[in-house]
Design a protein around this motif. Structure first.
Motif, short mmCIF file in Angstrom:
data_model
loop_
_atom_site.label_atom_id
_atom_site.label_comp_id
_atom_site.label_asym_id
_atom_site.label_seq_id
_atom_site.Cartn_x
_atom_site.Cartn_y
_atom_site.Cartn_z
N ILE A 46 0.84 -1.21 0.00
CA ILE A 46 0.00 0.00 0.00
C ILE A 46 0.87 1.25 0.00
O ILE A 46 0.65 2.20 -0.75
CB ILE A 46 -0.94 -0.01 1.24
CG1 ILE A 46 -2.07 -1.01 1.03
CG2 ILE A 46 -1.49 1.36 1.55
CD1 ILE A 46 -3.14 -0.57 0.05
N GLY A 47 1.93 1.22 0.83
CA GLY A 47 2.84 2.38 0.91
C GLY A 47 3.49 2.65 -0.43
O GLY A 47 3.55 3.79 -0.90
N SER A 48 3.96 1.59 -1.06
CA SER A 48 4.65 1.72 -2.34
C SER A 48 3.70 2.24 -3.42
O SER A 48 4.05 3.11 -4.21
CB SER A 48 5.22 0.36 -2.73
OG SER A 48 5.41 0.27 -4.11
N ALA A 88 1.29 9.02 -6.12
CA ALA A 88 1.54 10.43 -5.81
C ALA A 88 2.54 11.01 -6.81
O ALA A 88 2.41 12.14 -7.27
CB ALA A 88 2.07 10.56 -4.38
N ALA A 89 3.53 10.21 -7.21
CA ALA A 89 4.55 10.67 -8.14
C ALA A 89 3.98 10.87 -9.54
O ALA A 89 4.47 11.68 -10.31
CB ALA A 89 5.71 9.68 -8.17
N SER A 90 2.94 10.12 -9.86
CA SER A 90 2.40 10.21 -11.22
C SER A 90 1.38 11.34 -11.34
O SER A 90 0.79 11.53 -12.38
CB SER A 90 1.74 8.90 -11.60
OG SER A 90 0.60 8.70 -10.80
N GLN A 91 1.19 12.09 -10.22
CA GLN A 91 0.17 13.14 -10.17
C GLN A 91 -1.18 12.60 -10.65
O GLN A 91 -1.59 11.54 -10.22
CB GLN A 91 0.60 14.35 -10.97
CG GLN A 91 1.55 15.18 -10.16
CD GLN A 91 2.75 15.54 -10.96
OE1 GLN A 91 2.74 15.45 -12.16
NE2 GLN A 91 3.80 15.97 -10.30
N SER A 92 -1.84 13.31 -11.54
CA SER A 92 -3.18 12.82 -11.88
C SER A 92 -3.17 12.09 -13.21
O SER A 92 -4.14 12.07 -13.93
CB SER A 92 -4.17 13.96 -11.88
OG SER A 92 -3.53 15.18 -11.94
N PHE A 93 -2.01 11.48 -13.52
CA PHE A 93 -1.89 10.82 -14.81
C PHE A 93 -2.96 9.75 -14.99
O PHE A 93 -3.46 9.52 -16.08
CB PHE A 93 -0.50 10.19 -14.90
CG PHE A 93 -0.12 9.77 -16.29
CD1 PHE A 93 0.31 10.72 -17.19
CD2 PHE A 93 -0.23 8.46 -16.70
CE1 PHE A 93 0.65 10.36 -18.47
CE2 PHE A 93 0.11 8.09 -17.98
CZ PHE A 93 0.55 9.05 -18.86
N PHE A 94 -3.31 9.05 -13.91
CA PHE A 94 -4.23 7.92 -14.01
C PHE A 94 -5.68 8.30 -13.73
O PHE A 94 -6.54 7.45 -13.61
CB PHE A 94 -3.81 6.81 -13.04
CG PHE A 94 -2.46 6.24 -13.33
CD1 PHE A 94 -2.21 5.63 -14.55
CD2 PHE A 94 -1.44 6.30 -12.39
CE1 PHE A 94 -0.97 5.09 -14.83
CE2 PHE A 94 -0.19 5.76 -12.67
CZ PHE A 94 0.04 5.15 -13.90
#
Lengths: 210, 262
Positions: free
Chosen positions: A29-31, A37-43
């Motif tokens: 879950i942490g990973s 978070a790093a991909s911002q709102s890409f998904f």
């Protein structure tokens, strides 16, 4: 990437969250949270399936996962991905490239600095890949524009993967396990499209003529 | 209903605040009602550039947290009065205290009254940046013709897109035509090649800017300054006029010789 307990990839069935070991659920879950978070709102708006390499998840754990990805605007599809379960994670795809079966994603925009695209299959970008951006995929990369960022084709070891761009001037180019980078001094670029492929264990660029 | 523009860049020191002050003043000079909001909490300086520092009583945080009425925090410009007002940033507080919803509410209120609400964003892409872009209908990016600034601008275009702010425009600031001609500086087409977004204007590097910033009088009012002319042009483009880009070549004897010889 291989150190991560889970990964997010695009596939024919939409996004697939691959979890390497379900018994370490809290780390997973942490990973996942970090990667999202790093991909911002890409998904944003995407639907994702879950694929477990080892172990199984309880329904509470699935709920927790669903909540997490909902926070990034994604929703969980509880159907297991049929296509994934047939691939053994330890077998390299290297010597059985069934190209006609590969997925290809068409990206109709420029990939800008700080944006990363990871895909299980081929990637076609109708736009540029700017410096500071990264495209990683298991198949070929085609950029109908300028490629200035980092491109990694054949990321799971496929040696016959290629990178094509109208203007091929990447910061770094990787094919399978090989890495090459732009020369430090400025070199004149050919005007036309170029293609990069592995020739005798090095990455070679050549002018593309069909 | 007015337009809400955010002025942003990613990289610091490229001229966001100077641009905000000059576009605000330029638009007010064209008869628009303009409200400037300094969202760079903790490091305010839009008020200094406008020469309004000594009039500050309340600031943005006082308004957002309801400690004063909106009306009382609006500082009227020396020259344009009611037509150009400023909400200054708080100097002393932590910027994490503002949240995007509060900003959105404030901006909604302001655009009822003003033709243009211009938000001066802080450098960076963290919390303060996210506050500044919430509530904006359009974004203006500032970059200088330097690789690092353009790279940051590119990153910001991506972030703006994912925040739903499509079609940003860019102002290329501090261009030095002499260096471009010698090939020592990126030119307009180099920047355009990377960003691929509409160019709203090109502002030449100009010593008048430093003088006017120190005096607290925006250069847009200075008829002799090329940068001032560039800002006046941009203000008119924002109102929908078609103004061609300025010829930035020098007008001295050497420039004339070069033109004849080429």
């Amino acid at each position: 990437m291989s150190q991560e307990l889970c990964s997010i990839k695009g596939s024919r069935e939409g996004l697939v969250i691959t979890i390497s070991d379900a018994s370490q659920f809290s780390e997973v879950i942490g990973s996942l949270d970090r990667q999202l978070a790093a991909s911002q709102s890409f998904f944003m708006g995407a639907s994702a399936k879950v694929f477990l390499r080892v172990g199984s998840l309880t329904s509470e754990q699935l709920d927790q996962l669903e909540q997490l990805i909902a926070g990034y605007g994604m929703h969980l599809d509880r159907e297991p991905p049929s296509f994934y379960s047939s691939i053994s994670p330890t077998t390299p795809v290297q010597d059985s490239p069934k190209r006609e079966e590969d997925n290809t994603i068409l990206v109709r925009r420029t990939i800008r600095s700080g944006q990363r695209l990871h895909y299980d299959g081929n990637v076609v970008v109708m736009g540029d890949v700017n410096a500071g951006a990264e495209v990683v995929c298991t198949g070929d990369i085609v950029v109908l524009g300028s490629l200035r960022g980092v491109a990694h084709a054949g990321a799971e070891g496929r040696l016959d993967a290629t990178v094509f761009a109208f203007r091929l001037e990447p910061t770094q180019l990787r094919i399978a396990h090989l890495i090459s980078r732009a020369p430090d001094e400025k070199v004149p670029l050919p005007e036309g499209p170029e293609i990069a492929r592995i020739v005798e264990n090095t990455i070679q660029l050549s002018i593309y003529n069909h | 209903m007015g337009k809400v523009m955010v002025i942003t860049s990613g990289k610091g020191g490229v001229g966001k605040t100077t641009t905000t002050a000059n576009l605000g003043t330029g638009l007010a000079a064209l008869g628009q009602k303009v409200c400037l909001v300094d969202t760079d909490i903790g490091l305010r300086n839009l008020d200094v550039v406008l020469g309004l520092e000594n009039r500050i009583v309340y600031d943005l945080l006082d308004v957002l947290e309801g400690r004063c009425e909106l009306r009382k925090a609006l500082i009227r410009d020396k020259q344009y009065g009611e037509r150009l007002v400023l909400i200054p940033a708080a100097q002393t507080r932590e910027k994490d205290e503002v949240d995007p919803d509060q900003m959105l509410e404030l901006v909604e209120q302001l655009k009822e009254e003003y033709d243009f609400v211009i938000l001066d964003s802080p450098a960076g892409i963290e919390h303060g940046f996210k506050n500044a872009i919430s509530g904006a209908d359009m974004a203006i990016l500032i970059t200088t013709p330097e690789v690092s600034a353009v790279r940051d601008a590119d990153r910001v275009v991506g972030l703006l897109e994912s925040a739903g702010l499509h079609d940003p425009q860019v102002i290329i600031n501090r261009l030095r035509p002499d260096m471009v001609r010698k090939g020592d500086m990126m030119d307009i087409s180099d920047v355009d090649d990377i960003l691929r977004i509409p160019i709203l204007g090109v502002v030449p590097d100009d010593e008048h800017i430093i003088v006017s910033t120190n005096r607290g009088e925006p250069v847009v009012n200075d008829k002799k300054s090329k940068a001032g002319q560039a800002y006046r042009n941009i203000a008119r483009r924002l109102l929908g006029e078609e103004i061609p880009f300025m010829d930035l070549q020098e007008r001295n004897l050497m420039g004339w010789f070069r033109k004849v010889l080429s």
